[in-house]
Design a protein around this motif. Structure first.
Motif, PDB file in Angstrom:
ATOM      1  N   ASN A   1       3.767 -15.737  -2.012  1.00  0.00           N
ATOM      2  CA  ASN A   1       3.493 -15.467  -3.413  1.00  0.00           C
ATOM      3  C   ASN A   1       2.177 -16.116  -3.821  1.00  0.00           C
ATOM      4  OD1 ASN A   1       6.049 -14.221  -3.648  1.00  0.00           O
ATOM      5  ND2 ASN A   1       7.013 -16.220  -3.978  1.00  0.00           N
ATOM      6  N   ASP A   2       1.767 -15.872  -5.065  1.00  0.00           N
ATOM      7  CA  ASP A   2       0.543 -16.489  -5.572  1.00  0.00           C
ATOM      8  C   ASP A   2       0.634 -18.010  -5.585  1.00  0.00           C
ATOM      9  OD1 ASP A   2      -1.409 -14.562  -6.016  1.00  0.00           O
ATOM     10  OD2 ASP A   2      -0.593 -13.975  -7.959  1.00  0.00           O
ATOM     11  N   ASP A   3       1.844 -18.545  -5.717  1.00  0.00           N
ATOM     12  CA  ASP A   3       1.986 -20.003  -5.743  1.00  0.00           C
ATOM     13  C   ASP A   3       2.115 -20.608  -4.354  1.00  0.00           C
ATOM     14  OD1 ASP A   3       4.532 -19.312  -4.977  1.00  0.00           O
ATOM     15  OD2 ASP A   3       5.537 -20.141  -6.741  1.00  0.00           O
ATOM     16  N   GLY A   4       2.011 -19.760  -3.307  1.00  0.00           N
ATOM     17  CA  GLY A   4       2.035 -20.256  -1.943  1.00  0.00           C
ATOM     18  C   GLY A   4       3.397 -20.303  -1.289  1.00  0.00           C
ATOM     19  N   THR A   5       4.463 -19.997  -2.029  1.00  0.00           N
ATOM     20  CA  THR A   5       5.801 -20.030  -1.446  1.00  0.00           C
ATOM     21  C   THR A   5       6.085 -18.739  -0.689  1.00  0.00           C
ATOM     22  OG1 THR A   5       6.754 -19.162  -3.492  1.00  0.00           O
ATOM     23  CG2 THR A   5       6.660 -21.553  -3.245  1.00  0.00           C
ATOM     24  N   PRO A   6       6.879 -18.801   0.392  1.00  0.00           N
ATOM     25  CA  PRO A   6       7.176 -17.593   1.169  1.00  0.00           C
ATOM     26  C   PRO A   6       7.952 -16.568   0.341  1.00  0.00           C
ATOM     27  CG  PRO A   6       7.679 -19.576   2.426  1.00  0.00           C
ATOM     28  CD  PRO A   6       7.421 -20.023   1.021  1.00  0.00           C
ATOM     29  N   ALA A   7       7.576 -15.307   0.472  1.00  0.00           N
ATOM     30  CA  ALA A   7       8.289 -14.227  -0.207  1.00  0.00           C
ATOM     31  C   ALA A   7       9.582 -13.918   0.547  1.00  0.00           C
ATOM     32  CB  ALA A   7       7.410 -12.988  -0.289  1.00  0.00           C
ATOM     33  N   PRO A   8      10.639 -13.516  -0.156  1.00  0.00           N
ATOM     34  CA  PRO A   8      11.909 -13.223   0.518  1.00  0.00           C
ATOM     35  C   PRO A   8      11.884 -11.863   1.211  1.00  0.00           C
ATOM     36  CG  PRO A   8      12.113 -12.835  -1.836  1.00  0.00           C
ATOM     37  CD  PRO A   8      10.752 -13.424  -1.625  1.00  0.00           C
ATOM     38  N   THR A   9      12.874 -11.633   2.051  1.00  0.00           N
ATOM     39  CA  THR A   9      13.045 -10.334   2.695  1.00  0.00           C
ATOM     40  C   THR A   9      13.144  -9.231   1.644  1.00  0.00           C
ATOM     41  OG1 THR A   9      14.119 -11.216   4.668  1.00  0.00           O
ATOM     42  CG2 THR A   9      14.659  -8.954   4.071  1.00  0.00           C
ATOM     43  N   GLY A  10      12.530  -8.100   1.938  1.00  0.00           N
ATOM     44  CA  GLY A  10      12.632  -6.977   1.013  1.00  0.00           C
ATOM     45  C   GLY A  10      11.463  -6.026   1.150  1.00  0.00           C
ATOM     46  N   PHE A  11      11.552  -4.921   0.387  1.00  0.00           N
ATOM     47  CA  PHE A  11      10.459  -3.962   0.336  1.00  0.00           C
ATOM     48  C   PHE A  11       9.407  -4.430  -0.670  1.00  0.00           C
ATOM     49  CE2 PHE A  11      13.726  -1.156   2.112  1.00  0.00           C
ATOM     50  CZ  PHE A  11      12.993  -0.536   3.117  1.00  0.00           C
ATOM     51  N   TYR A  12       8.150  -4.196  -0.325  1.00  0.00           N
ATOM     52  CA  TYR A  12       7.036  -4.552  -1.194  1.00  0.00           C
ATOM     53  C   TYR A  12       6.047  -3.384  -1.242  1.00  0.00           C
ATOM     54  CZ  TYR A  12       8.795  -9.304  -1.024  1.00  0.00           C
ATOM     55  OH  TYR A  12       9.592 -10.409  -1.142  1.00  0.00           O
ATOM     56  N   PHE A  13       5.329  -3.301  -2.345  1.00  0.00           N
ATOM     57  CA  PHE A  13       4.282  -2.297  -2.501  1.00  0.00           C
ATOM     58  C   PHE A  13       2.929  -3.002  -2.508  1.00  0.00           C
ATOM     59  CE2 PHE A  13       8.042  -0.567  -4.568  1.00  0.00           C
ATOM     60  CZ  PHE A  13       8.120   0.694  -3.991  1.00  0.00           C
ATOM     61  N   TYR A  14       1.952  -2.419  -1.840  1.00  0.00           N
ATOM     62  CA  TYR A  14       0.588  -2.932  -1.924  1.00  0.00           C
ATOM     63  C   TYR A  14      -0.304  -1.839  -2.494  1.00  0.00           C
ATOM     64  CZ  TYR A  14       0.049  -0.784   2.794  1.00  0.00           C
ATOM     65  OH  TYR A  14       0.035   0.058   3.876  1.00  0.00           O
ATOM     66  N   ARG A  15      -1.072  -2.227  -3.523  1.00  0.00           N
ATOM     67  CA  ARG A  15      -1.867  -1.265  -4.290  1.00  0.00           C
ATOM     68  C   ARG A  15      -3.352  -1.572  -4.170  1.00  0.00           C
ATOM     69  NH1 ARG A  15      -1.480  -1.612 -10.654  1.00  0.00           N
ATOM     70  NH2 ARG A  15      -2.887  -3.360 -10.187  1.00  0.00           N
ATOM     71  N   LEU A  16      -4.127  -0.544  -3.865  1.00  0.00           N
ATOM     72  CA  LEU A  16      -5.588  -0.613  -3.881  1.00  0.00           C
ATOM     73  C   LEU A  16      -6.067   0.089  -5.140  1.00  0.00           C
ATOM     74  CD1 LEU A  16      -8.461  -0.992  -2.651  1.00  0.00           C
ATOM     75  CD2 LEU A  16      -8.074   1.161  -1.406  1.00  0.00           C
ATOM     76  N   LYS A  17      -6.841  -0.613  -5.969  1.00  0.00           N
ATOM     77  CA  LYS A  17      -7.290  -0.056  -7.241  1.00  0.00           C
ATOM     78  C   LYS A  17      -8.761  -0.377  -7.455  1.00  0.00           C
ATOM     79  CE  LYS A  17      -6.355  -0.220 -12.228  1.00  0.00           C
ATOM     80  NZ  LYS A  17      -5.556  -0.870 -13.297  1.00  0.00           N
ATOM     81  N   THR A  18      -9.532   0.636  -7.853  1.00  0.00           N
ATOM     82  CA  THR A  18     -10.915   0.440  -8.281  1.00  0.00           C
ATOM     83  C   THR A  18     -11.052   0.981  -9.696  1.00  0.00           C
ATOM     84  OG1 THR A  18     -11.752   2.581  -7.518  1.00  0.00           O
ATOM     85  CG2 THR A  18     -11.661   0.793  -5.896  1.00  0.00           C
ATOM     86  N   GLU A  19     -12.275   0.966 -10.218  1.00  0.00           N
ATOM     87  CA  GLU A  19     -12.482   1.486 -11.561  1.00  0.00           C
ATOM     88  C   GLU A  19     -12.325   2.998 -11.628  1.00  0.00           C
ATOM     89  OE1 GLU A  19     -14.580   0.105  -9.441  1.00  0.00           O
ATOM     90  OE2 GLU A  19     -16.671   0.240 -10.149  1.00  0.00           O
ATOM     91  N   ARG A  20     -12.252   3.660 -10.448  1.00  0.00           N
ATOM     92  CA  ARG A  20     -12.159   5.124 -10.420  1.00  0.00           C
ATOM     93  C   ARG A  20     -10.845   5.654  -9.864  1.00  0.00           C
ATOM     94  NH1 ARG A  20     -17.312   3.624  -9.101  1.00  0.00           N
ATOM     95  NH2 ARG A  20     -16.685   3.243  -6.939  1.00  0.00           N
TER      96      ARG A  20
END
Length: 446
Positions: free
Chosen positions: A416-435
Motif C-alpha cells: 500500500n501507499d503506507d508501505g504495508t503488504p496488500a492482502p490477497t485479492g484482485f486488484y486493478f491497475y490504471r494508466l491515465k494521461t490527460e487524453r
C-alpha cells in the motif's frame, strides 16, 4: 555579457566511448532494473568531485555547482548527454554553495564569499557581488518562492529576500530569527518559508514561528535539509534523525533506532516520482557514503554509494529528482551518483516511437509478492498509474509525473501507499494521461 554552452567552455561527451566510459554499477538491493551511474573527474570531465549543490531546470537539464581547490565551477548536463563546464572567468573564483531556478528559467547562484549571481534564460550573466546588501556575506543556501522572490541564507548574517530587481529585505536575530547561521531554506507549496539553522527551524507563515528539540519533536537542532511530498507533508533532515510534519501540524520522528534510516546525520532529502523519500547522509566512518530510501510503513532500503577507495570522509551534499524520476546525489569527494529508478525505458534509444497508448498484462499473474507490466506513450504525457482494490479504493500510486514518448516497465511490490503488504485479492491497475485512460486486472495470491 553572454555565454552559452554552445559558445564557450569545455565540452565532455557522456561516456559511451572507451576514453570517457561511464562507470555503471548494478546494485543488487535496488528493486527491478535500477542501477547507479557515477559521474566524476575521471570518466566524464566533471570539473571537480567536490559537489556542493545541484538543480534541475524546466527542460530537465541538470546543473551542478562544485568546489575546485577552493574555487567554484558551474557544470551543466543537457539532453544531448554532454557535460559542459563553464570556462574560468565566467564564474567567480569562489565555491558555489547553492543554486535555484526562478519561474522565468533564470538560475540564481550563491557563492561562499563572492556574493550572488544570475545566469539568465538568455545565457547572460549578472553579478550582485558589489551590492551592499549582499557584499561580504557567506551564502549557504537559496530558494525561490511562488512569488518569484529569492531567499538567501547566510552563515552568520541572517536571511535575505530579494525581488530580483532592486528591493531587498533582511531578517536577523535582532528582529525575526533565533540564529543567524542558516544551513537550509525551503519554500513549500503553500509559500511558507522554512529556515534551517544550527538552533532549529524558523518558519515564516503569517508571522515567524520557532521550533527546536525542546518545544517540538524536532530530533536535532542542526537542520540541513527540507523536502515536501505529494501529500503536502514537510520532511526535515537534522543531525539526529528526520521528522515529518503533516498539514495538521503533527510530527513523526524517524531515526536509526525506530526505523530503517541508515544514519541520523541527514544532509539532503528528495522525493521521487513514486512518492518515496530519499535521504542523503553525512559520513560517519571512512569509505561510507550512504543513502536511505523510505517507501512507507516499515519498508526501507539502504544503499552504499562508494565506488572508489578513499581514505577520507565523504558526505552526501545535495539531492534532486530529475524529470525521469532518477535521483541525483552530490558528494564531497566522489562526484555525482545517479540512482536510476523505475519506471525505466525498455525500448532502445533508436527504436521507432510507439504509435499508440498501451497498457500491457502484468507478469507474473497471479503473483506474490511483486509483479511488472509494460506501458507505452505515443507523446509526452502527464502520467498517473494507480492501483485499486476490488472495491475501487486506491491502494498505491505508482507514478504521478511527466514522461516522454516511449515504452516503460513498471513494477508493483504488492504494498500500500503506507508501505504495508496488500492482502490477497484482485486488484486493478490504471494508466491515465490527460487524453486517455485504461485499466487491467491482476491477482495477488499469497
Amino acid at each position: 555579457m553572454s555565454d552559452s554552452p554552445s559558445q564557450k567552455g569545455n565540452h565532455f561527451k557522456r561516456g559511451f566511448i572507451p576514453a570517457m566510459a561511464l562507470l555503471f554499477l548494478l546494485v543488487a538491493p535496488l528493486t527491478g532494473s535500477a542501477e547507479i551511474i557515477y559521474f566524476d573527474t575521471d570518466n566524464c570531465g566533471l570539473s571537480s568531485d567536490y559537489v556542493k549543490c545541484s538543480a534541475i531546470d524546466n527542460k530537465g537539464d541538470k546543473w551542478v555547482g562544485t568546489e575546485v581547490t577552493g574555487y567554484g565551477s558551474l557544470n551543466h548536463f543537457g539532453s544531448d548527454s554532454l557535460w559542459f563546464v563553464f570556462a574560468p572567468g565566467v564564474m567567480p573564483n569562489n565555491q558555489i554553495t547553492s543554486m535555484a531556478f526562478d519561474t522565468g528559467g533564470n538560475l540564481w547562484i550563491g557563492t561562499l564569499t563572492a556574493g550572488l549571481y544570475k545566469y539568465s534564460s538568455l545565457s547572460e550573466w549578472q553579478s550582485y557581488a558589489a551590492d551592499s546588501n549582499i557584499s561580504g556575506v557567506n551564502i549557504s543556501s537559496l530558494t525561490v518562492d511562488k512569488n518569484n522572490q529569492i531567499w538567501i541564507g547566510t552563515l552568520g548574517s541572517g536571511l535575505l529576500r530579494f525581488d530580483g530587481d532592486s528591493a531587498w529585505a533582511k531578517f536577523t536575530m535582532a528582529d525575526s530569527l533565533n540564529d543567524n547561521r542558516i544551513l537550509a531554506i525551503f519554500a513549500d507549496k503553500a509559500n511558507r518559508i522554512w529556515v534551517g539553522t544550527y538552533s532549529g527551524i524558523d518558519l515564516l507563515d503569517s508571522g515567524w514561528h520557532y521550533y527546536d528539540s525542546l518545544n517540538s519533536l524536532l530530533p536535532g537542532n542542526a537542520v540541513r535539509a527540507f523536502a515536501e511530498d505529494r501529500s503536502g507533508n514537510i520532511w526535515i533532515g537534522t543531525n539526529a534523525g528526520a521528522a515529518r510534519v503533516d498539514q495538521s501540524g503533527n510530527w513523526t520522528v524517524f531515526d536509526s533506532l525506530n526505523s530503517g534510516l541508515a544514519s541520523n546525520q541527514i544532509s539532503a532529502i528528495t522525493v521521487d516520482s513514486s512518492g518515496n523519500i530519499w535521504f542523503g547522509h553525512r559520513a560517519t566512518s571512512a569509505q561510507e557514503i550512504m543513502v536511505s530510501e523510505w517507501r512507507g510503513g516499515t519498508s526501507w532500503q539502504v544503499i552504499n554509494l562508494d565506488h572508489v577507495p578513499l581514505s577520507l570522509y565523504v558526505d552526501i551534499t545535495c539531492a534532486v529528482t530529475d524529470h525521469s524520476g532518477n535521483i541525483w546525489f552530490g558528494t564531497n569527494g566522489e562526484g555525482v551518483a545517479v540512482i536510476k529508478v523505475e519506471p525505466m525505458a525498455v525500448s532502445a534509444r533508436n527504436d521507432p516511437r510507439p504509435n499508440r497508448f498501451y497498457l500491457g498484462a502484468n507478469y507474473p499473474n497471479p503473483f506474490n509478492p511483486a509483479t511488472s507490466f509494460e506501458f507505452s506513450l505515443p507523446a509526452r504525457s502527464e502520467v498517473d498509474i494507480t492501483i485499486f482494490d476490488i472495491l475501487g479504493r486506491k491502494v498505491r500510486t505508482l507514478l504521478h509525473d511527466s514522461r516522454p514518448a516511449g515504452s516503460y516497465i513498471m513494477r508493483w511490490e504488492g504494498r500500500n501507499d503506507d508501505g504495508t503488504p496488500a492482502p490477497t485479492g484482485f486488484y486493478f491497475y490504471r494508466l491515465k494521461t490527460e487524453r486517455e485512460a485504461t485499466t487491467r486486472k491482476m491477482l495477488l495470491l499469497k
